[in-house]
Write an enzyme that holds these catalytic residues in place. Structure first.
Site, PDB file in Angstrom:
ATOM      1  N   CYS A   1       0.777  -0.874  -0.378  1.00  0.00           N
ATOM      2  CA  CYS A   1      -0.050   0.536  -0.286  1.00  0.00           C
ATOM      3  C   CYS A   1       0.418   1.322   0.321  1.00  0.00           C
ATOM      4  CB  CYS A   1      -0.689   0.285   1.419  1.00  0.00           C
ATOM      5  SG  CYS A   1      -2.057  -1.039   1.080  1.00  0.00           S
ATOM      6  N   THR A   2       0.285   2.082  -0.663  1.00  0.00           N
ATOM      7  CA  THR A   2       0.820   3.534  -0.167  1.00  0.00           C
ATOM      8  C   THR A   2      -0.304   4.214   0.149  1.00  0.00           C
ATOM      9  OG1 THR A   2       2.441   3.816  -1.751  1.00  0.00           O
ATOM     10  CG2 THR A   2       2.171   5.705  -1.525  1.00  0.00           C
TER      11      THR A   2
ATOM     12  N   ARG B   1       8.878   1.232  -2.630  1.00  0.00           N
ATOM     13  CA  ARG B   1       8.185   1.867  -3.502  1.00  0.00           C
ATOM     14  C   ARG B   1       8.371   3.970  -2.492  1.00  0.00           C
ATOM     15  NH1 ARG B   1       3.671   0.047  -0.899  1.00  0.00           N
ATOM     16  NH2 ARG B   1       5.317  -2.256  -0.216  1.00  0.00           N
TER      17      ARG B   1
END
Lengths: 256, 120
Positions: free
Chosen positions: A1-2, A194
């Protein structure tokens, strides 16, 4: 997730996230996609939660799921939850065993703690306190924002309480927080970084271009966008704007 | 760095814009009324998405069952009993979703505590 919180050059706070779900839950070699992620994309709904005839808050959910990963109380606060990986004996499954044995009988389930926060807390500070200090069954990162430029933080949770609360004002770029699945002071695994590309893309966006369009484009960039990404949600707490966009990463794309 | 074509790529470098507010219309809005009894809150969504919830549960079971033949009864019995320990209003909400979708309550419990199960 971000998850992303960004403050534009007028001091307005924006909050967004990519939900990545389904890692190692069945790879479909024919369509090059994770099986669970593909099914979940068809089950995304937005919800207006009513109490006393008024909208109390908004969220998006998977149909049939009663907890909350992302919620927004207009004019007050927004919260998103990112998965936190910890050592084996401190994770969610051990938490369930402790709950069943009565050792952690009062501890909250992660997505239900989020929901209770949306239902019972009426300000950013109240939400921060509740999410930081309520006993829960699994570790998580709560990414919380209010409506003022200094109201944004990452609450790094373990069972009993927050291991740390990282304020936006303490960041290298004090106008945004981009949180993936690593503690703020820990370097991400090189295969799953990420954070670095996301931070770089946010810097390219710049504070003056913060808004739904700009943040959506950051979250649509690889590898923040990957095969696990099911949707992007964009939230502006002052106005109550809440948009969920289905996402996928067809073709050559990193699997997580 | 990841190898091309899997490497990082900020689309702002190309001047690309993928944002179209109209795409948000693809995700429907529902109302959940907290003044209603928990058993009534989720019936509409559960009914509308019955087939997809079935598909999700069947996919999950398909992934679990090959290596653990007893998984199905474990899910139905273990998680079904667990629902009786879950606090309100979640216990009644989950039971009502199970009823509306004709899926054993244990399987809906498993879906709803996904995060704790898979966070290691």
């Amino acid at each position: 997730c971000t998850s992303v919180i960004a403050v534009d050059d007028r001091g307005k706070v924006w909050h967004a996230r990519n939900l990545d779900f389904g890692l190692f839950l069945g790879w479909d070699p024919k369509v090059h996609d994770w099986m669970i992620s593909a099914v979940l994309r068809k089950m995304v709904v937005n919800i207006n939660w009513y109490r006393d005839g008024k909208i109390l808050y908004k969220s998006n959910n998977f149909a049939g799921f009663v907890g909350i990963y992302n919620g927004m109380k207009q004019g007050e606060f927004t919260v998103t939850a990112n998965e936190r990986f910890v050592e084996k004996d401190q994770g969610g499954r051990t938490g369930i065993m402790k709950w069943l044995s009565g050792e952690m009988a009062d501890a909250k389930w992660m997505t239900w703690l989020t929901r209770e926060t949306m239902e019972n807390c009426n300000s950013y500070e109240e939400a921060k306190e509740h999410l930081s200090n309520t006993e829960m069954l699994s570790p998580v990162y709560y990414i919380l924002s209010g409506t003022k430029p200094d109201q944004a933080c990452i609450i790094t949770r373990s069972w009993e309480k927050a291991d740390s609360v990282t304020e936006i004002t303490s960041r290298k770029d004090p106008w945004f927080i981009l949180q993936t699945n690593y503690d703020p002071d820990v370097e991400p695994l090189y295969l799953d970084d990420r954070q670095t590309p996301g931070d770089n893309c946010m810097r390219k966006l710049g504070r003056r271009n913060v808004g739904f369009q700009g943040i959506y484009n950051v979250l649509s960039s690889r590898t923040n966008l990957n095969k696990l990404t099911t949707y992007t949600v964009l939230i502006q707490t002052d106005t109550g704007a809440f948009e969920t966009h289905l996402q996928s990463c067809p073709g050559d794309c990193w699997p997580f | 760095d990841l190898p091309a074509p899997y490497s990082d790529h900020c689309i702002l470098d190309d001047g690309t814009n993928l944002y179209d507010p109209k795409n948000a219309d693809a995700v429907p809005w529902y109302n959940v009324d907290l003044d209603k009894p928990p058993k009534e809150r989720w019936v509409q969504i559960a009914t509308d998405y019955k087939d997809h919830i079935h598909e999700l549960i069947e996919t999950l079971k398909g992934l679990i069952l090959p290596s653990h033949p007893d998984a199905l009864s474990l899910i139905d019995d273990f998680f079904g009993e667990m629902n009786l320990k879950i606090a309100q209003p979640y216990q009644d909400e989950i039971a009502s979703i199970a009823e509306a979708t004709d899926i054993p309550v244990g399987e809906i419990v498993m879906y709803n505590i996904f995060y704790e199960i898979f966070t290691v």
